[in-house]
Design an enzyme around this catalytic site. Structure first.
Site, PDB file in Angstrom:
ATOM      1  N   SER A 105      -9.613  -1.310   7.275  1.00 11.50           N
ATOM      2  CA  SER A 105      -9.074  -1.048   5.932  1.00 11.50           C
ATOM      3  C   SER A 105      -8.301  -2.201   5.304  1.00 11.50           C
ATOM      4  O   SER A 105      -7.934  -2.133   4.133  1.00 11.50           O
ATOM      5  CB  SER A 105      -8.185   0.195   5.958  1.00 11.50           C
ATOM      6  OG  SER A 105      -8.976   1.356   6.033  1.00 11.50           O
TER       7      SER A 105
ATOM      8  N   LYS B 175       0.863  -1.189   0.000  1.00  7.31           N
ATOM      9  CA  LYS B 175       0.000   0.000   0.000  1.00  7.31           C
ATOM     10  C   LYS B 175       0.900   1.241   0.000  1.00  7.31           C
ATOM     11  O   LYS B 175       1.910   1.276   0.708  1.00  7.31           O
ATOM     12  CB  LYS B 175      -0.872  -0.050   1.260  1.00  7.31           C
ATOM     13  CG  LYS B 175      -1.872   1.058   1.427  1.00  7.31           C
ATOM     14  CD  LYS B 175      -2.704   0.817   2.689  1.00  7.31           C
ATOM     15  CE  LYS B 175      -3.797   1.836   2.891  1.00  7.31           C
ATOM     16  NZ  LYS B 175      -4.641   1.522   4.056  1.00  7.31           N
TER      17      LYS B 175
ATOM     18  N   SER C 293      -9.345   1.280   3.091  1.00  4.22           N
ATOM     19  CA  SER C 293      -8.502   2.080   2.239  1.00  4.22           C
ATOM     20  C   SER C 293      -7.388   1.291   1.555  1.00  4.22           C
ATOM     21  O   SER C 293      -6.721   1.827   0.682  1.00  4.22           O
ATOM     22  CB  SER C 293      -7.873   3.194   3.068  1.00  4.22           C
ATOM     23  OG  SER C 293      -7.056   2.641   4.110  1.00  4.22           O
TER      24      SER C 293
END
Lengths: 473, 75
Positions: A174, A75, A150
């Protein structure tokens, strides 16, 4: 053979036996990224030549262990030395860290290869925002749908076969939300189990780093490499790390598993409104999943905790207050740098008082005690994840993150490990539940997850877009 | 569901936070403030689950400590 279809464990065995070269594995993923990511938007940076070069170097080295030669992605809130790390924000477009995140340092030392950086909601909270520099990732099961966030790019890349595994972060769900909507495994470990150093913070006391993979075994392999004390992370726990793969068994005989049904059967509507009623198909899939655990030998026990809203709101209040504190200067001096979603959501943190924050922390201690007492006689817990399949990506409202019942937030508040696994499909989109445990009981969570996975077909299902490319079978 | 904070009170909170908002941003954040109000209520609830669901809560004991307590000498 299409190497991108192998799990990490399978690819690892093939590399160890000499039947698969790390470069072939890297190339298979790079081909897929080039072919498919124009539609999926799961990467914001692809390190093709660096990955190939490292694969060649690793091929000439003795094995460093099960991650030797395995391509992974991160990420884009994980710092990567000398490579841009944007946190999905215009405010960080020029940020090039001088150091790697501690988690990536450990993975690299274990022989992993960095394929690239995955799309993220801005500062791990602001999305799906179509005004950001990078377009939101798309759900590979149906690209008109939302992959959750996310850690959206990380989950999409894993589900679509554009990486062997990825790291995400989880402050209120997330990792586990995207794992659910993309039909893969995603683990939020215990708070303190995995270092957060070198990862853009959202909320100091709720942030967790963890893996997203196609199987429980792969999750265990990644956790094994990143878990353990980091003296430079003040929240890091100095506790021994067990051998997680040793816990993986097909049977659950002798295990007691607590089932929290009231979160989705009663609390979602009572606390968040009638539009949060779980889908009947979801409830049926959840009950079937519980029966599967029973058939594997577990004894199920009903657990009752405080209402879901109380867990979720304590999580949200602490998260927003801490997030605003860390972004306060940018809110005052360059607010135009934020996208609309991050600005509005983090901005709410400006309107809490010190007393509100302390009350949330006092509530947190009470709820932690409640969970500890309620789980004294059980080895693990199961509860719902999102109780409907992924919505269309252009229908996700700005305030949905607070309007929607969050089934994942309680485990951030508790600091307890929680794993999301697929339990079925509705309208061609995945459904999932969570297996949670007592703090530092990841082995029990993996044990339950592995037994469930071995008894069900869902982890073998792949989105149509994840089919092998022409010429690869 | 809690209501958004009234505009005059919200103006004070925005100024206290040091924010300079456009009228659109002001209204968007004020609309979201209903969640702030809800969260503030939620974290003040204490007591047994069934009572909480009925909206009956008891004040938290003054000695109830927060989750994060400073440990001298740790850092």
């Amino acid at each position: 053979m299409d190497p991108s279809r192998l799990t990490i464990a399978q690819a690892s065995a093939a590399i160890a036996q000499g039947s698969l070269a790390p470069l072939s594995l890297v190339d298979s993923y790079l081909e897929r990224i080039a072919s498919l990511d124009g539609e999926l938007h799961s990467y914001v940076l692809v390190l093709a030549e660096e990955a190939r070069e490292r694969a060649r170097a690793l091929a000439a080295e003795p094995s460093r262990g099960p991650l030797h030669g395995i391509p992974l992605s991160l990420k884009d809130i994980y710092w990567t030395r000398g490579r841009r790390t944007t946190a999905g924000s215009r405010l960080c477009l020029d940020f090039v860290p001088a150091e790697d995140a501690e988690t990536w340092r450990r993975l690299e030392a274990a022989g992993a290869i960095l394929l690239g950086k995955n799309e993220t909601h801005e500062f791990a909270i602001g999305g799906p925002d179509f005004t950001l520099p990078f377009p939101p990732a798309r759900n590979p099961w149906n690209t008109a749908h939302y992959p959750a966030g996310s850690s959206s790019g990380s989950a999409v890349a894993v589900a679509a076969g554009l990486t062997a595994g990825a790291l995400g972060s989880d402050t209120g769900g997330s990792i586990r939300g995207p794992a659910a909507f993309n039909g893969i495994a995603g683990l939020k470990p215990t708070y303190g189990r995995v270092s957060r150093r070198g990862v853009f913070p959202l909320s100091y006391t709720l942030d967790h780093c963890g893996p997203l993979t196609r199987t429980v075994e792969d999750c265990a392999l990644l956790l094994q490499a990143i878990a353990g004390h980091d003296p430079l992370d003040p929240a890091s726990a100095d506790r021994p790390v067990p051998d997680y793969r040793k816990a993986l068994e097909r049977r659950l005989d002798g295990m007691a598993i607590g089932v929290i049904r009231h979160f989705h059967e009663a609390d979602a509507v009572a606390g968040f409104g009638p539009e949060n009623a779980p889908n009947p198909a979801y409830c049926a899939a959840f009950e079937e999943a519980c029966r599967t655990l029973e058939k594997a030998g577990a004894r199920l026990v009903d657990l009752r905790l405080s209402p879901l809203l109380d867990y979720a709101d304590a999580n949200r209040l602490i998260m927003l207050a801490e997030a605003f504190a860390l972004h306060e200067t940018d809110f005052q001096e360059r607010p135009q740098g934020f996208g609309r979603y991050a600005f509005a959501r983090i901005g709410l943190g400006a309107f809490f008082s010190a007393a509100d924050y302390v009350e949330a922390l006092r509530a947190r201690r009470e709820l932690c005690r409640e969970f500890r007492e309620a789980t004294e006689g059980v080895d693990a817990v199961v509860s719902a994840n999102a109780t409907a399949p992924a919505p269309k990506i252009d229908t996700v409202p700005l305030w949905g993150v607070f309007e929607r019942a969050s089934y994942t937030a309680p485990y951030n508040l508790l600091g307890a490990p929680a794993l999301s696994l697929p339990i079925g499909f509705e309208d061609g989109l995945p459904l999932a539940f969570q297996i949670a445990g007592k703090p530092f009981a990841e082995s029990s969570v993996f044990k339950v997850g592995y037994a469930f996975e071995q008894a069900t077909p869902f982890h073998r299902e792949r989105p149509p877009i994840a089919a092998s490319l022409p010429g690869r079978t | 569901m809690a209501e958004p904070i009234p505009p005059d009170r919200f103006t004070v909170l925005v100024e206290r936070a040091g924010l300079k908002l456009t009228p659109e941003e002001f209204e968007e954040l004020r609309e979201g403030s209903r969640f702030v109000e809800r969260m503030k209520e939620s974290v003040r609830r204490s007591g047994p689950r069934e009572a909480r669901l009925r909206g009956v809560t008891r004040p938290r004991e003054k000695t109830a400590e927060p989750a994060h307590i400073f440990i001298a000498g740790k850092d």
